[in-house]
Design an enzyme around this catalytic site. Sequence first.
Site, mmCIF file in Angstrom:
data_model
loop_
_atom_site.group_PDB
_atom_site.id
_atom_site.type_symbol
_atom_site.label_atom_id
_atom_site.label_comp_id
_atom_site.label_asym_id
_atom_site.label_seq_id
_atom_site.Cartn_x
_atom_site.Cartn_y
_atom_site.Cartn_z
ATOM 1 N N ARG A 28 0.829 -1.217 0.000
ATOM 2 C CA ARG A 28 0.000 0.000 0.000
ATOM 3 C C ARG A 28 0.852 1.252 0.000
ATOM 4 O O ARG A 28 0.336 2.375 -0.125
ATOM 5 C CB ARG A 28 -0.939 0.011 1.215
ATOM 6 C CG ARG A 28 -1.970 -1.092 1.255
ATOM 7 C CD ARG A 28 -2.862 -0.940 2.472
ATOM 8 N NE ARG A 28 -3.586 0.303 2.415
ATOM 9 C CZ ARG A 28 -4.737 0.475 1.757
ATOM 10 N NH1 ARG A 28 -5.269 -0.539 1.105
ATOM 11 N NH2 ARG A 28 -5.346 1.631 1.722
ATOM 12 N N TRP A 75 2.757 6.219 1.317
ATOM 13 C CA TRP A 75 2.814 6.499 -0.121
ATOM 14 C C TRP A 75 2.551 7.993 -0.232
ATOM 15 O O TRP A 75 1.415 8.441 -0.117
ATOM 16 C CB TRP A 75 1.751 5.703 -0.869
ATOM 17 C CG TRP A 75 1.847 5.866 -2.354
ATOM 18 C CD1 TRP A 75 1.185 6.762 -3.141
ATOM 19 C CD2 TRP A 75 2.687 5.137 -3.248
ATOM 20 N NE1 TRP A 75 1.548 6.633 -4.448
ATOM 21 C CE2 TRP A 75 2.467 5.647 -4.549
ATOM 22 C CE3 TRP A 75 3.598 4.118 -3.087
ATOM 23 C CZ2 TRP A 75 3.131 5.151 -5.664
ATOM 24 C CZ3 TRP A 75 4.252 3.612 -4.199
ATOM 25 C CH2 TRP A 75 4.019 4.132 -5.467
ATOM 26 N N GLU A 488 -0.415 -6.167 -24.563
ATOM 27 C CA GLU A 488 0.633 -6.429 -23.562
ATOM 28 C C GLU A 488 0.245 -7.530 -22.580
ATOM 29 O O GLU A 488 1.117 -8.142 -21.976
ATOM 30 C CB GLU A 488 1.026 -5.158 -22.823
ATOM 31 C CG GLU A 488 -0.030 -4.536 -21.953
ATOM 32 C CD GLU A 488 0.510 -3.334 -21.194
ATOM 33 O OE1 GLU A 488 1.711 -3.279 -20.916
ATOM 34 O OE2 GLU A 488 -0.287 -2.452 -20.875
ATOM 35 N N HIS A 504 -6.721 4.717 -45.957
ATOM 36 C CA HIS A 504 -5.383 5.039 -46.480
ATOM 37 C C HIS A 504 -4.424 3.865 -46.338
ATOM 38 O O HIS A 504 -3.213 4.043 -46.324
ATOM 39 C CB HIS A 504 -4.845 6.293 -45.770
ATOM 40 C CG HIS A 504 -5.709 7.493 -45.958
ATOM 41 N ND1 HIS A 504 -5.816 8.161 -47.161
ATOM 42 C CD2 HIS A 504 -6.580 8.088 -45.117
ATOM 43 C CE1 HIS A 504 -6.679 9.150 -47.040
ATOM 44 N NE2 HIS A 504 -7.162 9.128 -45.807
HETATM 45 C C1 AGP Z 1 1.457 0.348 -19.630
HETATM 46 O O1 AGP Z 1 0.442 -0.639 -19.425
HETATM 47 C C2 AGP Z 1 2.805 -0.289 -19.825
HETATM 48 N N1 AGP Z 1 3.113 -1.105 -18.714
HETATM 49 C C3 AGP Z 1 3.887 0.702 -20.231
HETATM 50 O O2 AGP Z 1 3.590 1.099 -21.550
HETATM 51 C C4 AGP Z 1 4.024 1.984 -19.389
HETATM 52 O O3 AGP Z 1 2.915 2.805 -19.561
HETATM 53 C C5 AGP Z 1 5.274 2.738 -19.879
HETATM 54 O O4 AGP Z 1 6.396 1.927 -19.657
HETATM 55 C C6 AGP Z 1 5.462 4.091 -19.187
HETATM 56 O O5 AGP Z 1 5.630 3.901 -17.821
HETATM 57 P P1 AGP Z 1 5.614 5.190 -16.859
HETATM 58 O O6 AGP Z 1 4.249 5.762 -16.904
HETATM 59 O O7 AGP Z 1 5.981 4.651 -15.504
HETATM 60 O O8 AGP Z 1 6.636 6.150 -17.384
#
Ligand code: AGP
Length: 609
Positions: A28, A75, A488, A504
């Site tokens: 947390r 946090w 992902e 396009h």
């Molecule tokens: C998002 O689901 C991914 N895990 C990845 O694209 C992430 O958003 C990106 O690495 C940027 O991370 P950040 O926001 O911590 O900079």
Amino acid sequence: MCGIFGCVLKEGNAAPLIHASLKRLEYRGYDSVGIATISEGKIYIKKDQGKIDDVHKILNLDDLPGNIGIGHTRWATHGAPLKVNAHPHTDCTGEIVVVHNGIIENFIELKNELQNLGHNFVSKTDTEVMAHLIEETLKQNPKLTFTQAVLDSLKRVEGSYAFAIISTREPDKIVCARNESPLVLGINHQGVFCASDIPAFLAITNKAVMVNNGELAILTAQGYEIRKISDNTPITREPITIEWTPEMAVKQGYPHFMIKEIHEQPETLRNTLRMQEHYLDLLTTFLDRANEVFLVACGTSYHACLAASYMFSKLAFLPTFPVYASEFVEQCGKSVSIDSTILAVSQSGETADTIAAVTCAQQRAATILSLTNVIGSTLTRISRVYIGTQAGPEIGVAATKTFTSQLSVLAQLALKLAKKRGKVSQDEIDSLEENLQKLPDLAETIVNTQEEKIKQIAKKYADSKVFFFLGRGISTATAFEGRLKLMEIAYIPSIAFPAGESKHGPISLVENGFPVVFVCPKDECHKTLIGNIMEMKARGAHIIAVIEEGDQEIKGLADDYIEVPKGIPSVLSPIPFAVPLQLLAYYTALEKGFNPDMPRNLAKSVTVK
Ligand code: AGP
């Protein structure tokens, strides 16, 4: 999101148990930790910035006397992660000690009032206000019991809180109270416990008592008492037996952190609506003065920037340039100057590409602003002004609640800038502010009403070889995010682009049964989007539409549809429309037997370039 814990034992020292319980709450928050106990009428406190294990090595958190105490793992939301801001916090006398999870919205006003009454504050936190407020209440009414003083003080507090409070004035009890931030009691033969979450004490008891919003609990070694904060009336509530395993409990019963975090969005969106005006105003001032603004980020955070570019343009008439951080140096490095402003967005604040881009701009004297979820991260240390998204730790690798929190803060910035520039009418401002406040409930409605349907859609299309994600206008950003989520964690090749681009080139891919997800808010692009749907249908595509409820036109065209509540202004639509796409990705990953929390080849924070 922080973790609080308190215990009153019949015998033995409280500190080791508090320390162990804070370790179980570390998910947390983990930027600072502290414990306070009472022994023979004296308060003992150990606290510092840093992870629990690191602080314990230096301070020995087990070595505090007394059978009663409270603890906190932090946090940071208000005040950087420094020892001075670590909880517990005390009043001027050091006799009243507080730990807190939540956001006190009116803390500036209360702090000014108390400082004018002579109270000395040492931290930058909102929490410290509560200790001084109780002190002042008792100063003005010495005959009050400690519990009554806490009750009277709570009536001045606005915002979310889970407090645990001890005092040498009544050294045998913990007074805890809840409004929105979670609070639960545990009870066994050793004594009574209070915590932010069940995992804190599940290893020592599965007997739990829920504390609801607007309730206060008094803990002693003999047991607990619950009362209503509003009128101090007693409430009888028996313990329940928790059937979770400790591992399940950390996910609050959810099977994965990702689905827990998707479901947390109503709460995290509420927290982003409690931003400190001061920092929003400061960022707005810098943006207003900017000659040119680059929005720099990676991945999901880049999609937030893409959406923000529509918000800033449509509301504040401010042109901004979203740039992938990994391309920034090549694409913009030479053109950045002292006249440039960079707004970097990163939930971790540690993404190497984003840090590199910002460092390059800083070396060319640009103004660096940032938005992050981790106060104290590298990005906050190299920014001139930063603001936290206050979404709490995000454990799932796929960004979900941090994305919608980023969008909420960016929308608030765009709205403030529009107001400052006089670019929108008061009616439009009032309507947008009203709709911003509705977003948490909208997210809750979507999860509650559409989740089952989305599970069926995920089952139906889980074996598809490829997906399109299409939108127009600001929904292009939403489509890009939906595509990233599915790729992902479900590992399905997905392609996203503005729907107007189909003809396009990409439309050559479409054949019978090809799934195309359309993001369809009822905005100025709605009509044209229908044309894009028709062109896909004509080639045999299966249309999966995310629509506003009651959109009969697109319902009639779609093979499957997911409904979000209607009446959302276009500039805010990525926030509610992202939720169904997060759920679609999650349930598709489950259908394919993958673990959504730990997608292959990916890390939560990409600290390599
Ligand atoms: C998002 O689901 C991914 N895990 C990845 O694209 C992430 O958003 C990106 O690495 C940027 O991370 P950040 O926001 O911590 O900079």
